[in-house]
Enzyme design. Structure first.
Site, PDB file in Angstrom:
ATOM      1  N   GLU A  57      32.999   8.063  36.890  1.00  0.00           N
ATOM      2  CA  GLU A  57      32.451   7.541  38.257  1.00  0.00           C
ATOM      3  C   GLU A  57      33.012   8.586  39.346  1.00  0.00           C
ATOM      4  O   GLU A  57      34.138   8.855  39.528  1.00  0.00           O
ATOM      5  CB  GLU A  57      33.117   6.192  38.461  1.00  0.00           C
ATOM      6  CG  GLU A  57      32.410   5.645  40.081  1.00  0.00           C
ATOM      7  CD  GLU A  57      33.223   4.248  40.113  1.00  0.00           C
ATOM      8  OE1 GLU A  57      32.556   3.714  40.993  1.00  0.00           O
ATOM      9  OE2 GLU A  57      34.039   4.022  39.711  1.00  0.00           O
ATOM     10  N   LYS A 125      24.622   2.411  41.823  1.00  0.00           N
ATOM     11  CA  LYS A 125      25.399   1.228  41.833  1.00  0.00           C
ATOM     12  C   LYS A 125      25.092   0.058  42.476  1.00  0.00           C
ATOM     13  O   LYS A 125      24.387   0.053  43.621  1.00  0.00           O
ATOM     14  CB  LYS A 125      26.986   1.491  42.434  1.00  0.00           C
ATOM     15  CG  LYS A 125      27.884   0.562  41.844  1.00  0.00           C
ATOM     16  CD  LYS A 125      29.308   1.233  42.088  1.00  0.00           C
ATOM     17  CE  LYS A 125      30.690   0.418  41.671  1.00  0.00           C
ATOM     18  NZ  LYS A 125      31.983   1.034  41.885  1.00  0.00           N
ATOM     19  N   CYS A 161      31.132   1.250  36.684  1.00  0.00           N
ATOM     20  CA  CYS A 161      32.318   0.528  37.246  1.00  0.00           C
ATOM     21  C   CYS A 161      32.140  -1.015  37.445  1.00  0.00           C
ATOM     22  O   CYS A 161      32.160  -1.967  36.727  1.00  0.00           O
ATOM     23  CB  CYS A 161      33.009   1.060  38.227  1.00  0.00           C
ATOM     24  SG  CYS A 161      34.813   0.821  38.091  1.00  0.00           S
ATOM     25  N   GLY A 302      67.948  12.261  49.465  1.00  0.00           N
ATOM     26  CA  GLY A 302      69.057  11.807  49.899  1.00  0.00           C
ATOM     27  C   GLY A 302      69.513  10.982  48.574  1.00  0.00           C
ATOM     28  O   GLY A 302      69.041  10.049  48.191  1.00  0.00           O
ATOM     29  N   ASP A 308      68.836   2.921  43.519  1.00  0.00           N
ATOM     30  CA  ASP A 308      67.435   3.521  43.970  1.00  0.00           C
ATOM     31  C   ASP A 308      67.239   4.813  44.095  1.00  0.00           C
ATOM     32  O   ASP A 308      66.150   5.535  43.338  1.00  0.00           O
ATOM     33  CB  ASP A 308      67.199   2.632  45.164  1.00  0.00           C
ATOM     34  CG  ASP A 308      67.164   1.199  45.058  1.00  0.00           C
ATOM     35  OD1 ASP A 308      66.641   0.561  44.219  1.00  0.00           O
ATOM     36  OD2 ASP A 308      67.269   0.524  46.260  1.00  0.00           O
TER      37      ASP A 308
END
Length: 566
Positions: A57, A125, A161, A302, A308
């Site tokens: 698409e 569509k 879709c 950092g 994390d």
């Protein structure tokens, strides 16, 4: 990657039809580059004796274009490129490609069929998605359902879709003579999406009795990741071909016509990994593509010694290679020796550049500058945030100087409740873990230590020491600080967030699930008052249907609270 279930030249032979599926990575706005990919795939399809090459698409423009597609000069260029492609690829397989189309003054999401040097069919569509990340009702008109088109010996119906997620389009196509359903998609990833797709497409096959081809895009586009995973189903719902997830490639699929209609020959069935691996691959691919599509080559971040920033460093190394990642430790007097050691250990395990930039002198200068204004006021959160904002300033200075994009490292738990400093640790151009809750970050680190795949550019083995994963999380902005001083423990916080954010639930729902009303109300309050931070935060990989940005759009100024007067 190329999959060839058959090897004979079947072009033009009655009763056989070779369809080449191009599961490729389009870039929004790069019309020339996208069309160049089509030309290369078409040449390979022609050499393989294909009757038709199919693209996903809106491949000509890339997807999701948002409002860019409404700019007349843009959609006119895309339409002209499709017609030029038809003229240049006249002698060989037909091409089916998604792109914008004009019907009168109205713009449509269309699927073009190119044969013999011209556009021979154009599907528009019908059903326009207007939920989660989609705003297609804003962009396009809704067209009536059209019938199938013919390529060689086959009549093909192409629900575009969203059209395949509803019964009516496929049923109309079957009733008007379609023999194969070819569904072009720009379907972005969220956890569990593949199972949902296959269940719905099996329903279309069972309802129509027709084989179905599900062809999807691959690649990152801002927060969204298109995961590929194209597949072919036969009339009884059996899986004939399965392409890989998160990887580009071509698959040559042979359809054979028998007494009961067309059927796909069995082809390669790629392995579909578990959700942990899919989430991780999505984060790697989205960062890699965000960098490539925005023109950056290197990143910095950092590195605090916490979990994390460690997982973001690993994702960056896997996406770009360790030589393109700079890790920076910016310690203060509150930074523990363990954090100093742990940050350096991650950088060394990955083989990334590692810089050590203490903030004490800069912090002293800022404190001295503000002292006359702050005289008579006790130290509070202000002084903690100065540290974070100073780090943000220094990291952005390095980003400017070295031309490296700064990554931000806040997980979804922190993003949800605003446990971050705006213009400080929120600084950055992209956040791979923005939709990953803290409890899942722990799981992801353990998984990555034990897992390595060919698509990972970073080293294999233990890249995040277990002590980093196991130690109590802390921002280290004051003495003996722990995240649990300010927030419920992460298993509790994440469970409440999943009810309030992902489940769109209420405080009563949290209480029914066994959590205290006080904790639930406090978390809800933090979610709402942090909206202004999220509004200014960096984009990040979408892993769920309730990611912060387009999936969940809340007002910044909002006085409503669950169970309380406004």
């Amino acid at each position: 990657m190329s999959h060839r279930p058959g090897t004979s030249d079947t072009s033009g032979t009655s009763g056989r039809f070779r369809l080449t599926l191009a599961q490729l990575n389009a870039t929004v706005g790069d019309i020339k580059g996208n069309i160049a990919q089509v030309r290369a795939a078409w040449a390979e399809a022609r050499d393989a004796g294909a009757d038709m090459l199919a693209l996903p698409e809106m491949f000509a423009t890339g997807y999701n274009t948002q409002d860019l597609v409404m700019k007349p000069v843009f959609h006119q260029e895309a339409i002209a490129a499709i017609h030029a492609l038809a003229a240049d690829c006249a002698d060989g397989p037909a091409i089916a490609i998604g792109g914008p189309a004009l019907e009168g003054a109205e713009l449509f999401n269309a699927y073009y069929v190119l044969q013999g040097g011209t556009v021979t069919a154009r599907v528009l569509k019908h059903h326009l998605p207007n939920e989660t990340v989609f705003d297609e009702m804003r962009l396009y008109g809704s067209a009536p359902v059209a019938g199938p088109y013919t390529v060689g010996p086959v009549r093909i119906g192409s629900p575009i879709c969203e059209d395949a997620w509803h019964e009516d389009v496929a049923e109309t196509l079957a009733e008007t003579g379609a023999q194969i359903l070819l569904v072009p998609n720009g379907s972005p990833y969220y956890r569990g999406k593949m199972e949902t797709r296959q269940t719905i497409m099996v329903s279309r096959v069972v309802e129509t009795g027709l084989p179905l081809v599900y062809l999807n895009l691959v690649g990152g586009q801002d927060d969204q990741v298109f995961d590929g995973g194209s597949f072919v189903l036969n009339p009884a719902g059996g899986l004939a071909v399965q392409m890989p997830v998160f990887e580009t490639g071509l698959a040559h699929v042979d359809f054979i016509q028998g007494p009961e209609g067309w059927r796909a020959e069995a082809g390669v069935l790629a392995h579909i990994p578990d959700q942990m691996e899919q989430d991780y691959h999505a984060m790697v691919l989205s960062l890699r593509d965000y960098m490539r599509k925005t023109g950056f080559k290197k990143v910095l971040l950092g590195l605090s010694g916490g979990i994390d920033s460690a997982i973001v460093a690993v994702i960056a190394a896997d996406a770009l290679g360790a030589g393109n990642v700079r890790c920076v430790m910016l310690p203060s007097e509150y930074t523990s020796q363990a954090s100093l050691d742990d940050a350096q250990a991650v950088a060394e395990a990955l083989g990334c550049a590692y810089d050590f930039v203490p903030i004490d002198k800069g912090r002293a200068a800022i404190t001295e500058t503000l002292a006359p204004l702050f005289a008579g006021h006790a130290e509070d959160l202000t002084e903690e945030n100065i540290q974070s904002r100073l780090r943000g300033l220094l990291l952005m200075a390095m980003s400017n100087k070295f031309g490296e994009m700064l990554l931000t490292t806040g997980n979804k738990s922190e993003v949800a409740v605003g446990y971050s400093t705006i213009y400080g640790d929120m600084n950055g151009g992209y956040n791979p873990i923005k939709d990953l809750y803290k409890t899942r970050v722990f799981e992801m680190c353990r998984w990555r230590n034990a897992t390595h795949r060919a698509w990972m550019m970073g080293p294999e083995g233990e890249v995040i020491a277990p002590r980093i994963i196991d130690k109590p999380p802390s921002a280290e902005l004051r003495e003996d600080q722990k995240d649990s001083d300010s927030l419920p423990d992460y298993p509790v916080l994440d469970a409440i967030l999943q009810i309030l954010v992902d489940g769109d639930g209420s405080i009563d729902d949290c209480v029914k699930a066994g959590f205290s009303r006080e904790d639930a109300a406090r978390v809800e309050h933090l979610i709402y008052i942090s909206e202004y931070k999220r509004f200014q935060s960096a984009p990040g990989t979408r892993l769920s249907k309730h990611a912060f940005w387009l999936d969940r759009r809340y007002p910044i100024a909002n006085r409503w609270r669950d169970g309380a007067a406004g």
